[in-house]
Write an enzyme that holds these catalytic residues in place. Structure first.
Site, mmCIF file in Angstrom:
data_model
loop_
_atom_site.group_PDB
_atom_site.id
_atom_site.type_symbol
_atom_site.label_atom_id
_atom_site.label_comp_id
_atom_site.label_asym_id
_atom_site.label_seq_id
_atom_site.Cartn_x
_atom_site.Cartn_y
_atom_site.Cartn_z
ATOM 1 N N ASN A 1 -10.493 9.946 14.416
ATOM 2 C CA ASN A 1 -10.191 10.894 13.347
ATOM 3 C C ASN A 1 -11.232 10.905 12.233
ATOM 4 O O ASN A 1 -10.960 11.382 11.133
ATOM 5 C CB ASN A 1 -8.801 10.600 12.781
ATOM 6 C CG ASN A 1 -7.774 10.553 13.893
ATOM 7 O OD1 ASN A 1 -7.255 9.491 14.219
ATOM 8 N ND2 ASN A 1 -7.523 11.688 14.539
ATOM 9 N N LEU B 1 -13.296 12.274 6.977
ATOM 10 C CA LEU B 1 -11.994 11.968 7.553
ATOM 11 C C LEU B 1 -11.259 13.254 7.903
ATOM 12 O O LEU B 1 -11.247 14.208 7.134
ATOM 13 C CB LEU B 1 -11.159 11.176 6.544
ATOM 14 C CG LEU B 1 -9.719 10.865 6.935
ATOM 15 C CD1 LEU B 1 -9.687 9.854 8.087
ATOM 16 C CD2 LEU B 1 -8.958 10.327 5.746
ATOM 17 N N CYS B 2 -10.623 13.259 9.069
ATOM 18 C CA CYS B 2 -9.793 14.378 9.506
ATOM 19 C C CYS B 2 -8.369 13.851 9.647
ATOM 20 O O CYS B 2 -8.059 13.114 10.574
ATOM 21 C CB CYS B 2 -10.299 14.937 10.838
ATOM 22 S SG CYS B 2 -9.318 16.321 11.439
ATOM 23 N N ILE B 3 -7.533 14.212 8.693
ATOM 24 C CA ILE B 3 -6.135 13.810 8.704
ATOM 25 C C ILE B 3 -5.323 14.986 8.146
ATOM 26 O O ILE B 3 -5.744 15.644 7.193
ATOM 27 C CB ILE B 3 -5.918 12.510 7.894
ATOM 28 C CG1 ILE B 3 -4.487 11.985 8.016
ATOM 29 C CG2 ILE B 3 -6.323 12.681 6.459
ATOM 30 C CD1 ILE B 3 -4.282 10.603 7.382
#
Length: 179
Positions: A90, A97-99
């Site tokens: 992620n 960050l990919c959340i």
């Protein structure tokens, strides 16, 4: 008379000052250290000291920058990990960050996320960072930013070679200056 956007920015700055003080004084948030980057309340430096109990990333220390927009808390901040960048499904190779909780509060044009999973003004820097630590405990390989990491994690979970674990261990060692 001050413009609406400068009033919004001033309100965001005041809120961020308060939230920075709260998270700095919090005794129940172990493993998180925050401070201002270049004395700018909209730019925070974050240090995550991940507990040894975490399955993959235990014992790591990662630095990141958390950048808040002037429209905060109505729009989410952006979190970018600094060198060394964690090898994680992620986290994009550039460190971003990919959340879900950091995705804008709008309909997901790909239909993957529910609106309830995306950014909401009830989120705080503390809840964001706790979610990030949780993501290190349980990476989400179903919505990867790093396809290689997600593929290796999936293969390992299916009984394949421990290549994901090997790459993560190298990353953890680099995070504490051992490599």
């Amino acid at each position: 008379m001050a413009s609406s956007s400068s009033q919004s920015s001033a309100a965001a700055a005041s809120l961020l000052q308060r939230q920075l003080k709260e998270i700095t004084n919090a005794k129940d948030v172990p493993g998180i250290s925050v401070g201002l980057l270049r004395d700018n309340v909209f730019n925070w430096e974050v240090i995550l000291m991940l507990d040894h109990d975490l399955k993959y990333y235990g014992g790591a220390i990662f630095r990141a920058h958390l950048t808040f927009p002037p429209e905060y808390p109505h729009l989410p901040p952006k979190m970018v990990f600094q060198t060394p960048i964690p090898f994680h499904p992620n986290i994009y190779p550039n460190g971003e960050l990919c959340i879900s909780i950091l995705h804008p509060p709008e309909d997901d044009k790909y239909g993957y996320e529910n609106a309830s999973e995306r950014w909401s003004p009830v989120q705080t820097p503390e809840t964001i960072l706790l979610s990030v630590i949780s993501l290190f405990s349980e990476p989400n390989e179903d919505s990867p930013a790093n396809l290689d990491a997600a593929k290796l994690l999936r293969q390992e979970k299916e009984g394949g070679p421990k290549e994901f674990r090997k790459r993560v261990r190298k990353c953890v060692r680099e995070s504490v200056g051992e490599d």
